[in-house]
Design a protein around this motif. Structure first.
Motif, PDB file in Angstrom:
ATOM      1  N   LEU A  50      25.895  59.375   8.267  1.00  0.00           N
ATOM      2  CA  LEU A  50      25.225  60.659   8.447  1.00  0.00           C
ATOM      3  C   LEU A  50      23.717  60.508   8.482  1.00  0.00           C
ATOM      4  N   HIS A  58      31.014  58.847   5.949  1.00  0.00           N
ATOM      5  CA  HIS A  58      31.555  59.689   7.014  1.00  0.00           C
ATOM      6  C   HIS A  58      32.276  58.785   7.998  1.00  0.00           C
ATOM      7  N   ARG A 149      38.746  63.516  10.529  1.00  0.00           N
ATOM      8  CA  ARG A 149      37.401  63.208  10.048  1.00  0.00           C
ATOM      9  C   ARG A 149      37.469  63.058   8.528  1.00  0.00           C
ATOM     10  N   PHE A 151      35.092  62.638   4.846  1.00  0.00           N
ATOM     11  CA  PHE A 151      33.859  62.619   4.077  1.00  0.00           C
ATOM     12  C   PHE A 151      34.187  62.099   2.684  1.00  0.00           C
TER      13      PHE A 151
END
Length: 420
Positions: A50, A58, A149, A151
């Motif tokens: 990021l 990420h 995705r 995180f």
């Protein structure tokens, strides 16, 4: 349909293939994580930083497209079984699905147009992070046709649940691609739900903070009924009113005269804001050790102010009688009154405000996080001020949040990590 073999030469199950049936047991260890397994790089899965030195990891599997509706999931204890506190796990790459229904449910959500997002707290040391990333790459290889995705918060900062930083990053990324998130049709599934036996209520708090529908893994994957829960820890409640007591006299003297005002209280209870609101416009000199760095410089500035005929506010914690005596003695020497404003509030409120001010405040007064140990030090050495120290008056100040409705909503969130 047979389940995959557990041998090192086993083939990866095709997308959509069930990992077991009601008559077949889930393998204890996923076939990709036998001792002979090694991480294999794939262009389908990639880590996408990021920013430089960013504390939130990420990653993307395939090419996940933004959608207004998001299906977000915790990782350990929700998608895969948690190994925290599990004995006998020697290979850090070992894992197994939380339940066999999980991969098919993820694929079904994707087919409905949901963006699949994994939201995980991983406060691990650098060496452990490297191993964990290898494990995640192998986890992704078990979902070869599922875009998602991920995180992962690696520090105790704004990204660590229940703080909302990971969702804010997702929102920023989607907005840059022209998509606005719709919380009403999104969802979050997590096992830290505040139930009996849960290690924490962090996941449920995160969903409450963001106003997203929440489900436990049992509710979402197994269609079980909700069970009672309790969310422990500090939560903003109604605070005392009025802000300043007693109310029988004004905050500023009716007849202006030179005086010293000594503030007392934890950091992060609004002392500087109170000075700006009530004293700055009246010309009181601001004496603050955060700016001046030493007590000697604070006493020197206070003396210079009084000698110049200017009142001053000592905007420090002034936690004990010996510290306050410097200013009381100065006032006695100059023959002027000295008043005390005691900022009341618990250590939990001070820590909550500290987290908000550091990570979520939208104004220009952001400052570095005051370590929790600094608050503990104040608490342990605090001596409540008394008039016999030499104060002509002691006023008590209760915390009152001041800001926009959106700022107050953020301040009212669960901010403290469970057990911290």
């Amino acid at each position: 349909m047979s389940s995959p073999s557990i041998s090192s030469s086993s083939k990866r199950p095709r997308d959509g293939q069930a990992l077991d049936t009601a008559q077949q047991k889930i393998p204890k260890i996923h076939p990709f994580f036998t001792k002979s397994s090694q991480p294999t790089s794939s262009s389908a899965f990639r880590w996408v930083p990021l920013g430089p030195k960013h504390t939130c990891l990420h990653a993307l599997n395939l090419d996940p497209q933004p959608s207004s509706k998001v299906a977000a999931f915790d990782l350990d204890g929700t998608l895969i079984k948690s190994t925290i506190g599990t004995r006998g796990v020697k290979d850090p790459l070992q894992w197994e699905w939380w339940r066999s229904q999980v991969p098919d449910k993820l694929r079904d959500l994707h087919s409905q147009g949901y963006s699949i997002v994994i939201i995980s707290n991983q406060a691990l040391r650098p060496a452990a992070i490297k191993s964990w990333k290898n494990k995640i790459e192998l986890f992704a290889s078990s979902l070869p046709n599922l875009p998602f995705r991920l995180f992962a918060a690696t520090e105790k900062d704004v990204y660590r649940k229940p703080l909302p930083g990971m969702w804010y990053e997702l929102d920023r990324i989607f907005r840059e691609q022209g998509v606005e998130l719709d919380k009403s049709i999104s969802l979050f599934v997590g096992d830290a739900a505040g139930r009996r036996g849960d290690f924490a209520g962090t996941d449920r708090k995160w969903a409450i903070n963001l106003e997203i529908p929440f489900h436990t893994p049992e509710e979402y994957f197994l269609n079980l009924s909700p069970v009672p829960f309790t969310l422990e820890g500090f939560k903003v409640q109604s605070l005392p009113i009025p802000q300043v007591s007693p109310t029988s006299s004004p905050i500023l003297p009716i007849s202006p005269k030179c005086e010293i005002v000594v503030f007392v209280g934890y950091p992060c209870l609004g002392k500087t804001s109170f000075y700006r609101q009530h004293f700055q416009g009246a010309g009181y000199v601001h004496v603050n050790q955060d700016t001046l760095k030493t007590r000697e410089k604070c006493v020197k500035l206070a003396r210079e102010s009084i000698e110049a005929g200017k009142s001053c506010v000592i905007d420090n914690t002034n936690r004990d009688e010996s510290t306050r005596k410097f200013y009381i003695d100065l006032a006695k020497t100059k023959g002027i009154p000295v008043r005390c404003f005691l900022f009341e509030g618990s250590i939990e409120l001070a820590w909550h405000n500290d987290l908000y001010r550091t990570y979520l405040s939208a104004n220009g007064d952001k400052r570095a996080l005051v370590p929790y140990g600094g608050l503990v030090s104040f608490r342990d050495k605090f001596e409540e001020p008394a008039t016999d120290e030499g104060f002509s008056e002691i006023r008590r100040v209760n915390w009152v949040f001041r800001g926009t409705p959106d700022e107050e909503r953020k301040w009212s969130m669960w901010l403290q990590v469970d057990g911290k």
